[in-house]
Design an enzyme around this catalytic site. Structure first.
Site, PDB file in Angstrom:
ATOM      1  N   GLU A  46       0.843  -1.196   0.000  1.00 34.82           N
ATOM      2  CA  GLU A  46       0.000   0.000   0.000  1.00 34.82           C
ATOM      3  C   GLU A  46       0.877   1.244   0.000  1.00 34.82           C
ATOM      4  OE1 GLU A  46      -3.881   1.863   2.351  1.00 34.82           O
ATOM      5  OE2 GLU A  46      -2.902   0.060   3.120  1.00 34.82           O
ATOM      6  N   ASN A 193     -12.348  -1.260  -1.192  1.00 33.36           N
ATOM      7  CA  ASN A 193     -11.639  -1.819  -0.042  1.00 33.36           C
ATOM      8  C   ASN A 193     -12.306  -1.342   1.239  1.00 33.36           C
ATOM      9  OD1 ASN A 193      -9.100  -2.798   1.515  1.00 33.36           O
ATOM     10  ND2 ASN A 193      -9.347  -0.672   2.140  1.00 33.36           N
ATOM     11  N   GLU A 194     -12.581  -2.277   2.126  1.00 28.72           N
ATOM     12  CA  GLU A 194     -13.172  -1.941   3.429  1.00 28.72           C
ATOM     13  C   GLU A 194     -14.295  -0.913   3.277  1.00 28.72           C
ATOM     14  OE1 GLU A 194     -10.188  -1.129   6.405  1.00 28.72           O
ATOM     15  OE2 GLU A 194      -9.365  -3.158   6.267  1.00 28.72           O
ATOM     16  N   TYR A 261      -7.032  -8.759  11.641  1.00 32.09           N
ATOM     17  CA  TYR A 261      -5.708  -8.502  12.202  1.00 32.09           C
ATOM     18  C   TYR A 261      -5.623  -9.064  13.622  1.00 32.09           C
ATOM     19  CZ  TYR A 261      -4.588  -5.340   8.350  1.00 32.09           C
ATOM     20  OH  TYR A 261      -4.321  -4.820   7.109  1.00 32.09           O
ATOM     21  N   GLU A 317      -6.278  -9.149   3.685  1.00 35.75           N
ATOM     22  CA  GLU A 317      -5.502  -8.427   4.704  1.00 35.75           C
ATOM     23  C   GLU A 317      -5.510  -9.268   5.968  1.00 35.75           C
ATOM     24  OE1 GLU A 317      -6.064  -4.250   5.478  1.00 35.75           O
ATOM     25  OE2 GLU A 317      -6.584  -3.833   3.374  1.00 35.75           O
ATOM     26  N   GLN A 366       2.022  -5.969   5.833  1.00 33.80           N
ATOM     27  CA  GLN A 366       2.316  -5.675   4.439  1.00 33.80           C
ATOM     28  C   GLN A 366       3.754  -6.091   4.133  1.00 33.80           C
ATOM     29  OE1 GLN A 366       1.302  -1.674   3.289  1.00 33.80           O
ATOM     30  NE2 GLN A 366      -0.776  -1.861   4.020  1.00 33.80           N
TER      31      GLN A 366
END
Length: 513
Positions: A46, A193-194, A261, A317, A366
């Site tokens: 990103e 995204n999201e 996450y 992710e 990432q």
């Protein structure tokens, strides 16, 4: 005795019992036809902190080997582990990125403010052509996230045309003027995204309608059928998955994403990447193992609407998220990487392998200098993190046939809480070589694993182990090899079976021929 059921089509079962000191593992023949997609081993780049600018794309004066401004020692390290795909330009950044600002002569490209990550100004010198050149050097497939939050259907449609159309059209003409005659034929496309958060704070029903509109105008051109990925749920938001699966036609999407996450503490105070005790280590591992429940429950919802499993669950992710390193920009998300993080990566990849019937793409967040990075850089210096070494060990599973496993594991207990100490996955490659990856999360105990391999011939075993004296061990620029793989001698053939002794807090790869 507690029972944890993992479904693979054919059952994968893990049983663990309090007080048990040894583990038993049964590796079964592949009667399912399931393959572990190489795209499970994908990564994420990103426009965030020093991932792109200062990671891949460096100052021309930096004394490292480069092609244009792409840093080649980073490229060479990533080629070694055979990364299959790379997601770009975000993340939250994707929904404020307008691709036409990043093409054409660099000196004429407009600058922009990265409002999501640090409020820095970027010069757009790294854009579409530069990213696709990077993917070419990496020998990986690009995975592009299109702007739905602040973009338009036309903007995405024209980006697809610019990249994938080989005939005469307004966008292909501009591409050729910018130096690229042939199309790139990019297959993987994320539609936003999201969208439940930074991508527009949409409801699931609203996003499903928007997705259908965007997907309709993102065209398949000759030689470039699109694999469109719908923006899926945040962690345990099962209603989001339900709404998308109910309202988006299956033939309009290749995959549905999931983001999760592992946060050691809370979102407000996540915890240190390097300074943590055993209680925090244990809690982090327990949160990591929650991925099993998430994948199982989201998959069950998808199974209801898609029993033939046409749509992939794309966990694009995932990884550990801690507080940034002291003294660094809070918006750059730079964190160190310890043996604990390597154990998280190995455990998560075992979960994905065992769910490869539905999980067919994933992206660690990432790849360089941000969150759970494979590589850290400091000017001309570069180091490989413990997580990098896990991906190096596990690359043998890419596109191999899944071997379902039955695992009976002892507990790892801290206080009144307990988790299974051992997790595993197995595969057989095109040369009939069997690979088994095992993780021992216990911070103190060696665990002996008695392994039965059902009707799968083998004669010899070799192995590698990744561990260190402490679970908080890290690699630094002054000591870059503190955590690295070593030859493993703790596996022995015992008749037709296999005996393995796993060190505490370790990852082990076994190769059976």
């Amino acid at each position: 005795m507690k029972k944890i059921m993992y479904s693979l089509g054919l059952l994968l079962v893990s049983l663990y019992a309090a007080g048990q000191s040894n583990a038993t593992l049964t590796i079964q023949q592949n009667n399912t036809g399931l393959t572990i997609s190489r795209h499970i081993y994908g990564h994420f780049s990103e426009h965030l902190g020093r991932c792109i600018y200062g990671g891949f794309w460096v100052d021309p004066s930096l004394p490292v080997k480069k092609q244009d401004r792409i840093r080649l020692d980073v490229v060479e390290a990533l080629r070694k582990i055979k990364i299959p795909n790379l997601r770009w330009p975000g993340g939250c950044f994707a929904d404020e990125y307008h691709w036409r600002d990043g093409i054409g002569p660099r000196e004429q490209r407009p600058k922009m403010v990265n409002t999501h990550w640090g409020g820095v100004t970027e010069d757009n010198s790294f854009g579409t052509h530069e990213f696709l050149e990077l993917c070419s050097l990496l020998d990986c497939e690009p995975y592009i996230s299109a702007n739905v939050g602040s973009g338009t259907v036309e903007e995405m449609s024209k980006w697809v045309e610019y990249l994938n159309f080989n005939g005469e059209s307004p966008m292909s003409k501009i591409r050729k003027q910018n130096g690229r005659e042939q199309p790139w034929n990019v297959h993987f496309w994320g539609v936003g995204n999201e969208s439940w958060g930074c991508g527009g704070n949409m409801t699931a029903a609203y996003y499903a309608g928007e997705y259908r509109r965007y997907a309709t105008f993102a065209k398949n051109y000759p030689g470039a059928p699109l694999k469109k990925i719908a923006g899926g749920a945040n962690s345990g938001d099962y209603s989001w998955t339900e709404t998308c699966m109910k309202n988006i036609p299956l033939n309009q999407m290749w995959g549905l994403s999931l983001h999760y996450y592992t946060v050691p503490g809370t979102w407000g105070k996540k915890g240190s990447a390097t300074a943590f005790d055993e209680q925090e280590y244990f809690t982090t591992m327990k949160k990591c193992l929650h991925m099993e429940e998430l994948v199982s429950r989201h998959s069950a919802i998808m199974d209801h609407y898609d029993p033939e499993k046409k749509v992939a669950l794309a966990v694009d992710e995932w990884g550990i998220w801690t507080d940034v390193e002291p003294g660094t920009n809070p918006g750059f998300l730079y964190q160190q990487n310890s043996l604990r993080d390597a154990l998280i990566a190995a455990t998560t990849l075992n979960i994905f392998n065992n769910h490869c019937d539905r999980v067919r793409l994933a992206n660690l967040a990432q790849i360089v200098n941000v969150l759970q990075s494979l590589i850290l850089t400091d000017k001309e210096k570069m180091l490989l993190t413990p997580t990098y070494h896990v991906f190096d060990l596990y690359k043998v599973h890419q596109d191999a046939k899944l071997l379902p496993v039955l695992l009976n594991s002892p507990d790892y207990s801290v206080g009144k809480e307990k988790i299974p100490a051992v997790n595993a996955s197995a595969s057989v490659d095109s040369n009939n070589v069997i690979h088994v990856t095992l993780v021992n999360l216990d911070a103190h105990k060696n665990i002996d694993v008695s392994t039965m391999i059902s009707n799968l011939p083998w004669k010899t075993v070799e192995g590698q182990v990744l561990t260190a004296d402490k679970f908080a061990a890290i690699n630094t620029f002054d000591a870059p090899n503190t955590v690295q793989p070593a030859k493993f001698s703790g596996a022995k053939k015992n008749g037709a079976n296999l005996s393995v002794s796993l060190p505490p807090h370790s990852v082990v790869l076994l190769e059976l021929k």
